[in-house]
Scaffold this active site. Structure first.
Site, PDB file in Angstrom:
ATOM      1  NE  ARG A 174      27.221  52.878 -19.327  1.00  0.00           N
ATOM      2  CZ  ARG A 174      27.914  52.912 -20.478  1.00  0.00           C
ATOM      3  NH1 ARG A 174      27.284  52.973 -21.633  1.00  0.00           N
ATOM      4  NH2 ARG A 174      29.240  52.906 -20.469  1.00  0.00           N
ATOM      5  CE  LYS A 227      33.627  53.591 -24.072  1.00  0.00           C
ATOM      6  NZ  LYS A 227      33.159  53.112 -22.736  1.00  0.00           N
ATOM      7  N   GLY A 243      26.250  54.766 -25.812  1.00  0.00           N
ATOM      8  CA  GLY A 243      26.527  56.006 -26.529  1.00  0.00           C
ATOM      9  C   GLY A 243      25.676  57.106 -25.897  1.00  0.00           C
ATOM     10  CB  ALA A 244      26.589  60.465 -24.630  1.00  0.00           C
ATOM     11  CD  GLN A 284      32.467  50.447 -26.586  1.00  0.00           C
ATOM     12  OE1 GLN A 284      33.603  50.017 -26.646  1.00  0.00           O
ATOM     13  NE2 GLN A 284      31.932  50.852 -25.445  1.00  0.00           N
ATOM     14  CG  ASP A 330      30.468  59.231 -23.073  1.00  0.00           C
ATOM     15  OD1 ASP A 330      31.469  59.020 -23.767  1.00  0.00           O
ATOM     16  OD2 ASP A 330      29.429  58.543 -23.125  1.00  0.00           O
TER      17      ASP A 330
HETATM   18  O1  MRU Z   1      30.434  53.062 -23.008  1.00  0.00           O
HETATM   19  P1  MRU Z   1      29.773  53.626 -24.231  1.00  0.00           P
HETATM   20  O2  MRU Z   1      29.813  52.718 -25.408  1.00  0.00           O
HETATM   21  O3  MRU Z   1      28.384  54.130 -23.931  1.00  0.00           O
HETATM   22  O4  MRU Z   1      30.663  54.886 -24.580  1.00  0.00           O
HETATM   23  C1  MRU Z   1      30.353  55.656 -25.698  1.00  0.00           C
HETATM   24  C2  MRU Z   1      31.325  56.707 -25.997  1.00  0.00           C
HETATM   25  O5  MRU Z   1      32.279  56.926 -25.279  1.00  0.00           O
HETATM   26  C3  MRU Z   1      31.033  57.567 -27.180  1.00  0.00           C
HETATM   27  O6  MRU Z   1      32.203  57.997 -27.779  1.00  0.00           O
HETATM   28  C4  MRU Z   1      30.237  58.794 -26.717  1.00  0.00           C
HETATM   29  O7  MRU Z   1      29.121  58.403 -25.981  1.00  0.00           O
HETATM   30  C5  MRU Z   1      29.816  59.645 -27.832  1.00  0.00           C
HETATM   31  S1  MRU Z   1      28.471  58.913 -28.697  1.00  0.00           S
HETATM   32  C6  MRU Z   1      27.900  59.963 -29.859  1.00  0.00           C
END
Ligand code: MRU
Length: 344
Positions: free
Chosen positions: A90, A248, A48-49, A196, A237
């Site tokens: 990442r 995502k 999550g970002a 997720q 992100d």
């Molecule tokens: O691959 P992830 O689980 O890190 O991806 C997360 C997402 O795409 C979330 O929607 C995004 O980071 C927003 S989190 C507040």
């Protein structure tokens, strides 16, 4: 606030809830070194970002306090090297680079000896966490007004407490609406391949007593066509300065469906997710993850050994977005103009 800590700084270690084990097991990983933190980000123990931004800050702080040198220039060079390792974990979520830049800014700005720098870096990392929780609450309060009482909100992936310091962006908006007395039901997409939505969003909302129904990703069109969705709220992100949004994988598909069914599509994200150096979605690097995430579920093979595509994110073009909700306010079209105004 949710009843668990996503990440915390505890006696010079970083403790994070292990998101690879939820919902079956609520266990915590203790990171003692910056390498532990880098590994946790890569393996998506934390994801999550905003959450990986917090982890990045804490990882750099952990690395810094382990250094033995008392020479400031050697210390600075080594912290920069550690920051490079964290930065390489990442590629898509810009909050990671944002947090690294912020930590390195301390090295340039702070006066004093190495011991003082160490405590400034630890202080900054802890502050990024506190600030993120506060920012998410403000995003929630700002966005809650967009969500009608007695409505059904669809969300994708996990943009909740688990994806942030502890309140959530998209789920922060939902949480704030519920805390404000509104009756909201959430539809969570399972979010293949990493699940997720099924594993994390459903767990976190259920645990907090917010009604949630789970669907598989390919049910979105049908559910929308039946009039079962009043609004979509997702996280981000990276947001380009023209308002294109990386989020995502699957978010783009949902945005097209929302547009076709006249359903408002909101993106909730902190200002730190906006990359003003990035002109548009085409310039956002999309992480490609291991084929095993697609061919296997919980270690069980579900497909033969064929070629696999596994892009972890996609781009939602700005024209599909009704509004972007930030801690500084709600941004509408034209995003290229209005996002810049918010920055000033
Ligand atoms: O691959 P992830 O689980 O890190 O991806 C997360 C997402 O795409 C979330 O929607 C995004 O980071 C927003 S989190 C507040």
């Amino acid at each position: 606030m949710p009843s668990f800590n996503t990440i915390e700084w505890k006696e010079n270690t970083v403790v994070m809830i292990d998101q690879t084990r939820l919902p079956g097991e609520e266990s915590y990983v203790e990171c003692k070194t910056y390498e532990d933190v880098a590994d946790a980000i890569k393996r998506m123990v934390i994801r999550g970002a905003p959450a990986i931004g917090v982890a990045a800050g804490m990882g750099i702080a952990l690395g810094a306090i382990s250094l033995r040198t008392t020479k400031r220039d050697e210390f600075t060079a080594e912290v920069k090297r550690i920051a490079g390792v964290i930065l390489g974990t990442r590629p898509t979520a810009v909050n990671l680079a944002w947090a690294v830049k912020r930590m390195l800014g301390i090295l340039d700005a702070a006066e004093g000896d190495v011991e003082q720098l160490k405590s400034r870096l630890v202080g900054e990392a802890r502050y990024i966490l506190e600030e993120d929780i506060d920012t998410c609450k403000r995003i929630g309060q700002t966005g809650a007004g967009l969500i009608r009482d007695n409505s059904i909100v669809l969300t994708h992936c996990n943009a909740g407490a688990l994806a942030t310091g502890g309140y959530g962006t998209a789920l922060g908006v939902i949480r704030a609406a519920v805390e404000g007395g509104k009756k909201i039901e959430v539809i969570a997409t399972e979010t293949r391949p990493f699940l997720q939505g099924a594993r994390l969003t459903a767990w976190e909302l259920d645990r907090d007593g917010i009604p949630v129904s789970l669907i598989t990703d390919n049910m979105v069109g049908h559910i929308m066509s039946k009039g079962m969705v009043d609004a979509v709220v997702v996280g981000a992100d990276r947001i380009a300065r023209n308002g294109d949004v990386a989020n995502k994988i699957g978010t783009y598909t949902i945005s097209v469906l929302a547009k076709s069914h006249n359903i408002p599509f909101y993106v909730a994200a902190p200002m730190s997710t906006i990359d003003f150096d990035c002109p548009g979605g085409d310039s956002i690097p999309i992480e490609e993850r291991s084929p095993g995430e697609v061919t296997h579920i919980s270690g069980i093979r579900i497909a033969p050994e064929v070629n696999v595509y596994n892009p972890a994110f996609d781009i939602t073009p700005n024209e599909n977005i009704s509004a972007i909700i930030t801690e500084k306010g709600i941004v509408v079209k034209p995003f290229a103009v209005n996002l810049l105004k918010l920055r000033e």
